[in-house]
Design a protein around this motif. Structure first.
Motif, PDB file in Angstrom:
ATOM      1  N   SER A  92     -16.417 -86.474  55.064  1.00  0.00           N
ATOM      2  CA  SER A  92     -16.137 -86.288  56.290  1.00  0.00           C
ATOM      3  C   SER A  92     -14.482 -86.377  55.922  1.00  0.00           C
ATOM      4  O   SER A  92     -13.898 -87.097  55.111  1.00  0.00           O
ATOM      5  CB  SER A  92     -16.391 -87.216  57.182  1.00  0.00           C
ATOM      6  N   ASP A  93     -13.655 -85.464  56.963  1.00  0.00           N
ATOM      7  CA  ASP A  93     -12.464 -85.828  56.921  1.00  0.00           C
ATOM      8  C   ASP A  93     -11.834 -86.716  57.951  1.00  0.00           C
ATOM      9  O   ASP A  93     -10.611 -86.983  58.003  1.00  0.00           O
ATOM     10  CB  ASP A  93     -11.649 -84.417  57.297  1.00  0.00           C
ATOM     11  N   ALA A  94     -12.730 -87.455  58.363  1.00  0.00           N
ATOM     12  CA  ALA A  94     -12.435 -88.644  59.479  1.00  0.00           C
ATOM     13  C   ALA A  94     -13.400 -89.573  58.796  1.00  0.00           C
ATOM     14  O   ALA A  94     -14.498 -89.541  58.957  1.00  0.00           O
ATOM     15  CB  ALA A  94     -12.726 -88.241  60.962  1.00  0.00           C
ATOM     16  N   ALA A 184      -8.151 -84.502  62.789  1.00  0.00           N
ATOM     17  CA  ALA A 184      -7.013 -84.847  62.164  1.00  0.00           C
ATOM     18  C   ALA A 184      -5.788 -84.125  62.970  1.00  0.00           C
ATOM     19  O   ALA A 184      -4.686 -84.617  63.277  1.00  0.00           O
ATOM     20  CB  ALA A 184      -6.779 -84.108  60.761  1.00  0.00           C
ATOM     21  N   PHE A 185      -6.377 -82.741  63.433  1.00  0.00           N
ATOM     22  CA  PHE A 185      -4.897 -82.013  64.355  1.00  0.00           C
ATOM     23  C   PHE A 185      -4.761 -82.889  65.711  1.00  0.00           C
ATOM     24  O   PHE A 185      -3.814 -82.975  66.164  1.00  0.00           O
ATOM     25  CB  PHE A 185      -5.614 -80.686  64.462  1.00  0.00           C
ATOM     26  N   THR A 186      -6.239 -83.179  66.389  1.00  0.00           N
ATOM     27  CA  THR A 186      -5.833 -83.812  67.651  1.00  0.00           C
ATOM     28  C   THR A 186      -5.413 -85.230  67.640  1.00  0.00           C
ATOM     29  O   THR A 186      -4.566 -85.579  68.403  1.00  0.00           O
ATOM     30  CB  THR A 186      -7.224 -84.051  68.650  1.00  0.00           C
ATOM     31  N   LEU A 280     -10.079 -98.464  52.744  1.00  0.00           N
ATOM     32  CA  LEU A 280      -9.578 -97.215  52.293  1.00  0.00           C
ATOM     33  C   LEU A 280      -9.537 -96.104  53.457  1.00  0.00           C
ATOM     34  O   LEU A 280      -9.491 -94.946  53.282  1.00  0.00           O
ATOM     35  CB  LEU A 280     -10.477 -96.474  51.232  1.00  0.00           C
ATOM     36  N   ARG A 281      -9.622 -96.762  54.832  1.00  0.00           N
ATOM     37  CA  ARG A 281      -9.614 -95.741  56.005  1.00  0.00           C
ATOM     38  C   ARG A 281      -7.993 -95.671  56.288  1.00  0.00           C
ATOM     39  O   ARG A 281      -7.473 -96.479  56.725  1.00  0.00           O
ATOM     40  CB  ARG A 281     -10.247 -96.210  57.400  1.00  0.00           C
ATOM     41  N   ILE A 282      -7.278 -94.700  55.640  1.00  0.00           N
ATOM     42  CA  ILE A 282      -5.986 -94.319  56.056  1.00  0.00           C
ATOM     43  C   ILE A 282      -5.742 -93.208  56.974  1.00  0.00           C
ATOM     44  O   ILE A 282      -6.190 -92.046  56.589  1.00  0.00           O
ATOM     45  CB  ILE A 282      -5.092 -94.139  54.642  1.00  0.00           C
ATOM     46  N   TYR A 283      -4.971 -93.138  57.941  1.00  0.00           N
ATOM     47  CA  TYR A 283      -4.899 -92.204  58.758  1.00  0.00           C
ATOM     48  C   TYR A 283      -3.109 -91.908  58.806  1.00  0.00           C
ATOM     49  O   TYR A 283      -2.348 -92.922  58.864  1.00  0.00           O
ATOM     50  CB  TYR A 283      -5.314 -92.098  60.249  1.00  0.00           C
TER      51      TYR A 283
END
Length: 355
Positions: A92-94, A184-186, A280-283
């Motif tokens: 997943s990219d999220a 990611a875009f929104t 490791l959840r980095i946005y």
């Protein structure tokens, strides 16, 4: 121990059609020639799909004892397949959110590993404008908000005085499947203008796009649709635009600089975050720095912390370690952003918890 593994439910039918022909590196008629092999099944994000396909091909050259399959079904399907236990690993990219983490079977647990990062680009198809389009932050937000409807709009002309922009309708191309690229875009658009989240479509893997948007599945689907549609603009992972030779817009970042996607600007975005959380959840919704490309995302593998079959755990750990080491130069070659060394170290520490 049975080396042959099976899938259940809706995902099984998709795997039958997709993984044998697209991801196994073998033609469908010969893909089951060696049923004694341990087979590891994964599914999820289309963003890293070309890279994972390449990694599988390279890794199996020296590790023929294990066969890996990966079906690019979208990040939402990757999370749901992992939660259902119908696949050995999701992608997943999220990263999984708190509500999704609460649904994980405590006997299995979960480990989320960033494997690479990439840039979300705005590729376009405007007749007579093959290159050079610049889009300020408020302009590309209003394009996807449906408030700018023509390519010769004054705000686009003001940012591009040297371009001969046609009087042609803007066609936004978006994702209709549950997508980490959409997240990611929104997430970025909400950082540019909080009203996007508070009063607009919101942030998520699947949103209701305003105006008249053309919705298609997958990064590949968006790229193909932009390529054949005059006046189109769509968001997609950088490597998909590269593969089809689509022009991409130069975007204005948080510091006000117009930057093009590329290794240097992608790495500058990753370098803007130095505090890495334990999970490791980095946005990076809106990276700092004059050289940072503005829309960048890590992409994660979703692993069980405890597998019923130790052979599966061992095979996954070996392949993922290879991806974190030998796989990173391949990622850069293909247009992805290699992981920073500190993130590789953190990912290996997390991988060690898998049993």
């Amino acid at each position: 121990m049975k080396a042959k593994r099976h899938l259940t439910g809706k995902l099984a039918a998709v795997f039958a059609a997709a993984t044998l022909t697209l991801f196994s590196g073998q033609p469908a008629e010969s893909a089951t020639a060696d049923d004694a092999k341990l087979t590891i099944h994964g599914a999820g994000a289309t963003f890293p799909q070309p890279l994972y396909q390449r990694w599988i091909q390279e890794y199996e050259k020296t590790h023929p004892e294990t066969r890996f399959t990966y079906a690019g079904l979208g990040s939402g399907a990757g999370v749901q397949g992992f939660l259902a236990g119908s696949i050995d690993f999701g992608a997943s990219d999220a990263a999984m959110n708190d509500a999704e983490l609460a649904r994980v079977d405590p006997e299995r647990g979960v480990v989320m590993l960033p494997m690479t990062a990439g840039m979300v680009v705005l590729a376009y198809n405007i007749p007579d404008v093959p290159t050079g389009l610049r889009l300020p932050r408020d302009v590309y937000l209003d394009l996807f908000a449906g408030r700018i409807r023509d390519w010769d709009h004054p705000r686009i002309r003001d940012a591009n005085p040297d371009l001969d922009l046609p009087h042609k309708a803007v066609v936004t191309v978006v994702r209709r499947d549950s997508s980490g690229t959409t997240f990611a875009f929104t997430n970025h658009l909400a950082a540019v203008d909080p009203d996007w989240a508070d009063k607009g479509p919101g942030v998520g893997k699947l949103v209701d796009w305003p105006g008249i948007a053309m919705a298609v599945p997958g990064n590949e689907g968006v790229a193909q649709r932009v390529k054949i549609t005059d006046g189109a603009i769509g968001f997609m992972a950088y490597e998909f635009a590269q593969r089809l030779g689509l022009p991409v817009a130069t975007l204005q970042n948080k510091s006000g600089t117009f930057v093009a996607p590329g290794p240097r600007t992608g790495q500058a975005a990753l370098a803007s975050v130095t505090d890495i959380p334990a999970d490791l959840r980095i946005y990076l919704p809106d990276p700092e720095g004059a050289d940072a490309y503005p829309i960048v995302s890590y992409t994660w593998l979703l692993l069980s912390q405890r597998y019923a079959d130790p052979a599966v755990a061992g095979a996954l750990k070996g392949a993922i370690t290879w991806g974190l080491d030998q796989g990173q130069p391949i990622a850069e070659e293909m247009g992805y952003i290699p992981l920073p060394e500190v993130m590789i170290g953190k990912a290996k520490e997390a991988l060690a918890r898998v049993r």
